[in-house]
Motif scaffolding. Structure first.
Motif, PDB file in Angstrom:
ATOM      1  N   LYS A 140      95.644 128.369 100.164  1.00  0.00           N
ATOM      2  CA  LYS A 140      95.464 127.785 101.768  1.00  0.00           C
ATOM      3  C   LYS A 140      94.461 128.697 101.609  1.00  0.00           C
ATOM      4  O   LYS A 140      94.038 130.251 101.307  1.00  0.00           O
ATOM      5  N   TYR A 141      93.393 128.610 102.746  1.00  0.00           N
ATOM      6  CA  TYR A 141      92.570 129.185 103.016  1.00  0.00           C
ATOM      7  C   TYR A 141      92.095 129.746 104.758  1.00  0.00           C
ATOM      8  O   TYR A 141      92.066 127.767 104.917  1.00  0.00           O
ATOM      9  N   LYS A 142      90.988 129.875 105.301  1.00  0.00           N
ATOM     10  CA  LYS A 142      91.248 129.683 106.795  1.00  0.00           C
ATOM     11  C   LYS A 142      89.632 129.540 106.379  1.00  0.00           C
ATOM     12  O   LYS A 142      88.405 129.418 105.384  1.00  0.00           O
ATOM     13  N   LYS A 143      89.216 128.505 107.514  1.00  0.00           N
ATOM     14  CA  LYS A 143      88.171 127.771 107.669  1.00  0.00           C
ATOM     15  C   LYS A 143      86.434 128.707 108.244  1.00  0.00           C
ATOM     16  O   LYS A 143      87.093 129.047 109.241  1.00  0.00           O
ATOM     17  N   ARG A 144      86.107 128.767 107.751  1.00  0.00           N
ATOM     18  CA  ARG A 144      85.570 129.849 108.129  1.00  0.00           C
ATOM     19  C   ARG A 144      84.196 130.283 107.348  1.00  0.00           C
ATOM     20  O   ARG A 144      83.842 129.063 106.867  1.00  0.00           O
ATOM     21  N   LEU A 145      82.881 130.255 107.576  1.00  0.00           N
ATOM     22  CA  LEU A 145      81.782 130.604 107.596  1.00  0.00           C
ATOM     23  C   LEU A 145      81.081 130.883 105.212  1.00  0.00           C
ATOM     24  O   LEU A 145      81.306 130.084 105.218  1.00  0.00           O
ATOM     25  N   PHE A 146      82.309 132.052 105.218  1.00  0.00           N
ATOM     26  CA  PHE A 146      82.228 131.971 104.180  1.00  0.00           C
ATOM     27  C   PHE A 146      83.423 131.477 103.470  1.00  0.00           C
ATOM     28  O   PHE A 146      84.307 132.403 103.490  1.00  0.00           O
ATOM     29  N   ASP A 147      83.301 130.421 103.575  1.00  0.00           N
ATOM     30  CA  ASP A 147      84.726 129.404 102.107  1.00  0.00           C
ATOM     31  C   ASP A 147      84.676 129.659 101.128  1.00  0.00           C
ATOM     32  O   ASP A 147      83.705 130.391 100.617  1.00  0.00           O
ATOM     33  N   PRO A 148      85.703 128.868 100.389  1.00  0.00           N
ATOM     34  CA  PRO A 148      86.334 129.326  98.651  1.00  0.00           C
ATOM     35  C   PRO A 148      84.574 128.187  98.105  1.00  0.00           C
ATOM     36  O   PRO A 148      83.936 129.281  97.181  1.00  0.00           O
ATOM     37  N   PHE A 149      84.016 127.756  99.249  1.00  0.00           N
ATOM     38  CA  PHE A 149      82.919 126.814  98.170  1.00  0.00           C
ATOM     39  C   PHE A 149      81.812 127.591  98.701  1.00  0.00           C
ATOM     40  O   PHE A 149      81.519 127.879  97.354  1.00  0.00           O
ATOM     41  N   ILE A 150      81.523 128.281 100.293  1.00  0.00           N
ATOM     42  CA  ILE A 150      80.353 129.085  99.760  1.00  0.00           C
ATOM     43  C   ILE A 150      80.131 130.380  98.981  1.00  0.00           C
ATOM     44  O   ILE A 150      79.460 130.363  98.553  1.00  0.00           O
ATOM     45  N   THR A 151      81.238 130.090  98.987  1.00  0.00           N
ATOM     46  CA  THR A 151      81.394 131.780  98.551  1.00  0.00           C
ATOM     47  C   THR A 151      81.121 131.988  96.566  1.00  0.00           C
ATOM     48  O   THR A 151      81.028 132.535  95.939  1.00  0.00           O
ATOM     49  N   LEU A 152      82.091 131.156  96.228  1.00  0.00           N
ATOM     50  CA  LEU A 152      81.418 130.414  95.248  1.00  0.00           C
ATOM     51  C   LEU A 152      80.595 130.445  94.244  1.00  0.00           C
ATOM     52  O   LEU A 152      79.832 130.802  93.446  1.00  0.00           O
ATOM     53  N   TRP A 153      79.136 129.275  94.942  1.00  0.00           N
ATOM     54  CA  TRP A 153      78.154 128.516  94.587  1.00  0.00           C
ATOM     55  C   TRP A 153      77.530 129.876  94.355  1.00  0.00           C
ATOM     56  O   TRP A 153      77.106 130.001  93.699  1.00  0.00           O
ATOM     57  N   ALA A 154      77.760 131.296  95.586  1.00  0.00           N
ATOM     58  CA  ALA A 154      77.032 132.348  95.440  1.00  0.00           C
ATOM     59  C   ALA A 154      77.185 132.758  94.778  1.00  0.00           C
ATOM     60  O   ALA A 154      76.459 134.065  93.973  1.00  0.00           O
ATOM     61  N   VAL A 163      72.809 125.033 109.051  1.00  0.00           N
ATOM     62  CA  VAL A 163      74.282 125.484 110.100  1.00  0.00           C
ATOM     63  C   VAL A 163      73.990 126.561 110.815  1.00  0.00           C
ATOM     64  O   VAL A 163      72.937 127.993 110.001  1.00  0.00           O
ATOM     65  N   GLU A 164      74.926 127.223 111.694  1.00  0.00           N
ATOM     66  CA  GLU A 164      74.604 128.963 111.493  1.00  0.00           C
ATOM     67  C   GLU A 164      74.530 129.979 111.060  1.00  0.00           C
ATOM     68  O   GLU A 164      75.659 130.249 109.659  1.00  0.00           O
ATOM     69  N   VAL A 165      73.699 130.481 110.541  1.00  0.00           N
ATOM     70  CA  VAL A 165      73.239 131.606 109.657  1.00  0.00           C
ATOM     71  C   VAL A 165      73.550 133.070 110.125  1.00  0.00           C
ATOM     72  O   VAL A 165      74.083 133.175 111.420  1.00  0.00           O
ATOM     73  N   PRO A 166      75.108 133.363 109.110  1.00  0.00           N
ATOM     74  CA  PRO A 166      75.013 134.666 109.034  1.00  0.00           C
ATOM     75  C   PRO A 166      74.012 135.966 108.921  1.00  0.00           C
ATOM     76  O   PRO A 166      72.808 135.633 108.864  1.00  0.00           O
ATOM     77  N   SER A 167      74.271 137.132 109.392  1.00  0.00           N
ATOM     78  CA  SER A 167      73.507 138.401 109.416  1.00  0.00           C
ATOM     79  C   SER A 167      73.230 138.252 107.917  1.00  0.00           C
ATOM     80  O   SER A 167      74.106 138.562 107.369  1.00  0.00           O
ATOM     81  N   THR A 168      72.647 139.648 107.648  1.00  0.00           N
ATOM     82  CA  THR A 168      72.317 140.266 106.623  1.00  0.00           C
ATOM     83  C   THR A 168      72.523 141.269 106.117  1.00  0.00           C
ATOM     84  O   THR A 168      72.891 141.784 104.601  1.00  0.00           O
ATOM     85  N   ASP A 169      73.604 141.879 106.816  1.00  0.00           N
ATOM     86  CA  ASP A 169      74.899 142.070 106.306  1.00  0.00           C
ATOM     87  C   ASP A 169      75.975 141.867 105.536  1.00  0.00           C
ATOM     88  O   ASP A 169      76.242 140.937 105.380  1.00  0.00           O
ATOM     89  N   THR A 170      76.479 142.895 103.672  1.00  0.00           N
ATOM     90  CA  THR A 170      77.159 141.409 102.819  1.00  0.00           C
ATOM     91  C   THR A 170      77.807 141.907 102.755  1.00  0.00           C
ATOM     92  O   THR A 170      78.674 141.408 102.338  1.00  0.00           O
ATOM     93  N   SER A 171      78.747 142.735 103.992  1.00  0.00           N
ATOM     94  CA  SER A 171      80.589 142.523 104.456  1.00  0.00           C
ATOM     95  C   SER A 171      81.311 141.500 103.940  1.00  0.00           C
ATOM     96  O   SER A 171      82.515 141.495 103.263  1.00  0.00           O
TER      97      SER A 171
END
Length: 222
Positions: free
Chosen positions: A39-53, A81-89
């Motif tokens: 289970k995961y929450k729908k957010r900008l850094f979801d498992p798909f984006i995070t894994l590809w990155a 899509v709305e882009v995040p800030s350059t902060d890496t946290s």
């Protein structure tokens, strides 16, 4: 490293965005998540984006989180899509949330997918040749890592990093790793190899290197 592998590695590291999206489609990741009941929450850094990155970060010459976040921004901007800030946290936290069992599942399914595409013309005398090899990996110096994979006894406490020994079986045809095991540094190579035997199939040929001292490496067939 062969020239072909280096060319592919350079191609991915120089690509803008997240090129692993094409090699590891969202549908494949979603299926693995469903089978594992993750289970995961729908957010900008979801498992798909995070894994590809994360995969891009591993291959890139610049392995900093700032660099990989810039690739994520390029990918999202292209998708409008709305882009995040350059902060890496946020990315670092998302990467830490990736379940280990998901990575193991995708590792296995990717290798199987490649194996299924192998035709008899690429086999050696009708047999599938597998190559076994080993190496070591270091990891962050945390109490948990030191407890699980202690640093070499020759090093003083606080002056070394946890090190694990890994054993891997590769397919000679596809070049993909089909099995992996991890153990402490002082594990004998033969013991490590035996842990991988269960991943071999009837009629497989297992090829290993010859030792420098003249001892024979693991070679044979099932």
């Amino acid at each position: 490293m062969t020239l072909r592998v280096q060319i592919l590695k350079d191609k991915f590291s120089q690509s803008l965005g997240l090129p692993f999206k094409e090699l590891l489609p969202e549908s494949v990741i979603r299926l693995a998540i469903s089978e594992l009941k993750i289970k995961y929450k729908k957010r900008l850094f979801d498992p798909f984006i995070t894994l590809w990155a994360f995969l891009s970060q591993v291959l890139d010459a610049d392995k900093t989180c700032h660099n990989v976040v810039s690739k994520i921004i390029a990918h999202l901007a292209e998708a409008e899509v709305e882009v995040p800030s350059t902060d890496t946290s946020a990315y670092c936290q998302a990467r830490a949330r990736l379940p280990e069992k998901l990575l193991e599942k995708l590792f296995t399914s990717s290798a199987q997918s490649l194996e299924e595409k192998v035709t008899t013309e690429y086999l050696w005398c009708g047999r599938n040749v597998k190559v076994i090899d080993g190496s070591t990996v270091s990891m962050p110096d945390t109490q948990e890592n030191q407890k699980e994979y202690p640093q070499p006894s020759s090093q003083k406490p606080g002056c070394g990093f946890p090190i694990a020994k890994i054993g891997v079986i590769f397919s000679l045809v596809t070049g993909a790793a089909v099995a992996l095991c991890i153990d402490v540094l002082n594990t004998h190579d033969i013991k490590l190899a035996r842990k991988l035997y269960s991943f071999l199939k009837p009629n497989d040929v297992l090829l290993g290197e010859r030792r420098e001292q003249g001892r024979q490496g693991v070679q044979g067939e099932l």
